[in-house]
Scaffold this motif. Sequence first.
Motif, PDB file in Angstrom:
ATOM      1  N   VAL A  80     -71.465  61.280  29.613  1.00 22.77           N
ATOM      2  CA  VAL A  80     -70.256  61.790  28.972  1.00 22.77           C
ATOM      3  C   VAL A  80     -70.254  61.308  27.525  1.00 22.77           C
ATOM      4  CG1 VAL A  80     -67.734  61.741  28.985  1.00 22.77           C
ATOM      5  CG2 VAL A  80     -68.985  61.779  31.159  1.00 22.77           C
ATOM      6  N   PRO A  81     -70.275  62.230  26.559  1.00 25.86           N
ATOM      7  CA  PRO A  81     -70.281  61.822  25.149  1.00 25.86           C
ATOM      8  C   PRO A  81     -69.103  60.902  24.825  1.00 25.86           C
ATOM      9  CG  PRO A  81     -70.666  64.176  25.342  1.00 25.86           C
ATOM     10  CD  PRO A  81     -70.286  63.690  26.716  1.00 25.86           C
ATOM     11  N   GLY A  82     -69.400  59.803  24.139  1.00 24.36           N
ATOM     12  CA  GLY A  82     -68.366  58.859  23.723  1.00 24.36           C
ATOM     13  C   GLY A  82     -67.862  57.947  24.825  1.00 24.36           C
ATOM     14  N   ALA A  83     -68.498  57.979  25.995  1.00 24.50           N
ATOM     15  CA  ALA A  83     -68.046  57.136  27.107  1.00 24.50           C
ATOM     16  C   ALA A  83     -68.192  55.659  26.757  1.00 24.50           C
ATOM     17  CB  ALA A  83     -68.845  57.450  28.372  1.00 24.50           C
ATOM     18  N   LEU A  84     -67.238  54.873  27.207  1.00 25.40           N
ATOM     19  CA  LEU A  84     -67.292  53.429  27.008  1.00 25.40           C
ATOM     20  C   LEU A  84     -68.295  52.859  27.995  1.00 25.40           C
ATOM     21  CD1 LEU A  84     -66.157  50.950  25.569  1.00 25.40           C
ATOM     22  CD2 LEU A  84     -64.320  50.892  27.260  1.00 25.40           C
ATOM     23  N   ARG A  85     -69.294  52.184  27.493  1.00 22.84           N
ATOM     24  CA  ARG A  85     -70.352  51.618  28.326  1.00 22.84           C
ATOM     25  C   ARG A  85     -70.538  50.139  27.998  1.00 22.84           C
ATOM     26  NH1 ARG A  85     -71.024  55.361  32.270  1.00 22.84           N
ATOM     27  NH2 ARG A  85     -71.560  57.388  31.428  1.00 22.84           N
ATOM     28  N   ILE A  86     -70.936  49.375  28.982  1.00 25.77           N
ATOM     29  CA  ILE A  86     -71.360  47.998  28.756  1.00 25.77           C
ATOM     30  C   ILE A  86     -72.656  48.067  27.953  1.00 25.77           C
ATOM     31  CG2 ILE A  86     -72.366  45.992  29.935  1.00 25.77           C
ATOM     32  CD1 ILE A  86     -69.387  45.936  30.095  1.00 25.77           C
ATOM     33  N   VAL A  87     -72.798  47.205  26.958  1.00 29.51           N
ATOM     34  CA  VAL A  87     -73.987  47.213  26.103  1.00 29.51           C
ATOM     35  C   VAL A  87     -74.719  45.882  26.230  1.00 29.51           C
ATOM     36  CG1 VAL A  87     -73.032  48.906  24.481  1.00 29.51           C
ATOM     37  CG2 VAL A  87     -72.666  46.457  24.078  1.00 29.51           C
ATOM     38  N   ALA A  88     -75.978  45.892  25.820  1.00 34.01           N
ATOM     39  CA  ALA A  88     -76.839  44.714  25.942  1.00 34.01           C
ATOM     40  C   ALA A  88     -76.254  43.494  25.219  1.00 34.01           C
ATOM     41  CB  ALA A  88     -78.233  45.032  25.419  1.00 34.01           C
ATOM     42  N   ALA A  89     -75.535  43.698  24.135  1.00 32.33           N
ATOM     43  CA  ALA A  89     -74.947  42.566  23.404  1.00 32.33           C
ATOM     44  C   ALA A  89     -73.928  41.813  24.260  1.00 32.33           C
ATOM     45  CB  ALA A  89     -74.290  43.061  22.114  1.00 32.33           C
ATOM     46  N   GLN A  90     -73.253  42.514  25.153  1.00 31.71           N
ATOM     47  CA  GLN A  90     -72.299  41.840  26.038  1.00 31.71           C
ATOM     48  C   GLN A  90     -73.043  40.967  27.052  1.00 31.71           C
ATOM     49  OE1 GLN A  90     -70.366  45.739  26.640  1.00 31.71           O
ATOM     50  NE2 GLN A  90     -68.410  44.619  26.574  1.00 31.71           N
ATOM     51  N   VAL A  91     -74.171  41.440  27.531  1.00 28.81           N
ATOM     52  CA  VAL A  91     -74.993  40.641  28.441  1.00 28.81           C
ATOM     53  C   VAL A  91     -75.554  39.435  27.688  1.00 28.81           C
ATOM     54  CG1 VAL A  91     -77.057  40.626  29.912  1.00 28.81           C
ATOM     55  CG2 VAL A  91     -75.555  42.639  29.868  1.00 28.81           C
ATOM     56  N   ALA A  92     -76.025  39.651  26.471  1.00 26.65           N
ATOM     57  CA  ALA A  92     -76.584  38.563  25.659  1.00 26.65           C
ATOM     58  C   ALA A  92     -75.538  37.481  25.399  1.00 26.65           C
ATOM     59  CB  ALA A  92     -77.137  39.108  24.352  1.00 26.65           C
ATOM     60  N   ARG A  93     -74.271  37.886  25.176  1.00 31.21           N
ATOM     61  CA  ARG A  93     -73.208  36.900  24.968  1.00 31.21           C
ATOM     62  C   ARG A  93     -73.022  36.043  26.221  1.00 31.21           C
ATOM     63  NH1 ARG A  93     -68.579  39.383  25.405  1.00 31.21           N
ATOM     64  NH2 ARG A  93     -68.114  38.242  27.271  1.00 31.21           N
ATOM     65  N   LEU A  94     -73.058  36.677  27.406  1.00 33.52           N
ATOM     66  CA  LEU A  94     -72.957  35.905  28.648  1.00 33.52           C
ATOM     67  C   LEU A  94     -74.098  34.900  28.743  1.00 33.52           C
ATOM     68  CD1 LEU A  94     -71.983  38.570  31.348  1.00 33.52           C
ATOM     69  CD2 LEU A  94     -70.476  37.009  30.105  1.00 33.52           C
ATOM     70  N   GLU A  95     -75.307  35.345  28.419  1.00 29.21           N
ATOM     71  CA  GLU A  95     -76.465  34.452  28.488  1.00 29.21           C
ATOM     72  C   GLU A  95     -76.314  33.280  27.530  1.00 29.21           C
ATOM     73  OE1 GLU A  95     -79.737  37.128  27.852  1.00 29.21           O
ATOM     74  OE2 GLU A  95     -79.718  37.802  29.952  1.00 29.21           O
ATOM     75  N   ALA A  96     -75.818  33.533  26.324  1.00 27.03           N
ATOM     76  CA  ALA A  96     -75.604  32.457  25.350  1.00 27.03           C
ATOM     77  C   ALA A  96     -74.557  31.469  25.863  1.00 27.03           C
ATOM     78  CB  ALA A  96     -75.186  33.036  24.002  1.00 27.03           C
TER      79      ALA A  96
END
Length: 184
Positions: A80-96
């Motif tokens: 779906v164009p413009g859909a809100l998705r979880i992105v890799a930066a959010q995963v990276a923040r959890l890892e940090a």
Amino acid sequence: MVKLNRIYTRTGDDGSTGLVDGSRRSKADPRMQVVGSVDETNAAIGLARITAPEEIAEALARVQNDLFDLGADLATPGDVPGALRIVAAQVARLEAEIDAATAVLPPLTSFILPAGTPCATALHLARTICRRAERDAVAARAAGEDLSDVALCYVNRLSDLLFVLARLANVASGDILWVPGANR
């Protein structure tokens, strides 16, 4: 911005619910099971925030917001164009955040029991609910749902974060260690 003028719509009275793309699914659908488990994880994290020290509470506030992003991602099948998705930066923040918390914790010498301070205990409960959300996501994918790899990764990493934050909440009193066969 979301605007809710009415909480009830009666559209779910038949046992269905609407997805972001406008389609309807059974409330028992595997995709909806994941969405519900993520919502339950979020509520359990809210409970943990009540007694959390400021540093942990701030991390949990970020996670709670992310979980709404994750819910939107999971409730949006297809492309779906413009859909809100979880992105890799959010995963990276959890890892940090996992790495930062782990750096100040003593090494584990045993499995730990899900107990300790009220905050740690609530975080352990949130962790187990999050693990269920992950199992539900894997089951939904196995049933043919197109859940993103990043969304699944986020849920997996989140349970790890909740574990180390529970340990951090117990740092002053120490982990409650499992003693194998202690009550034989």
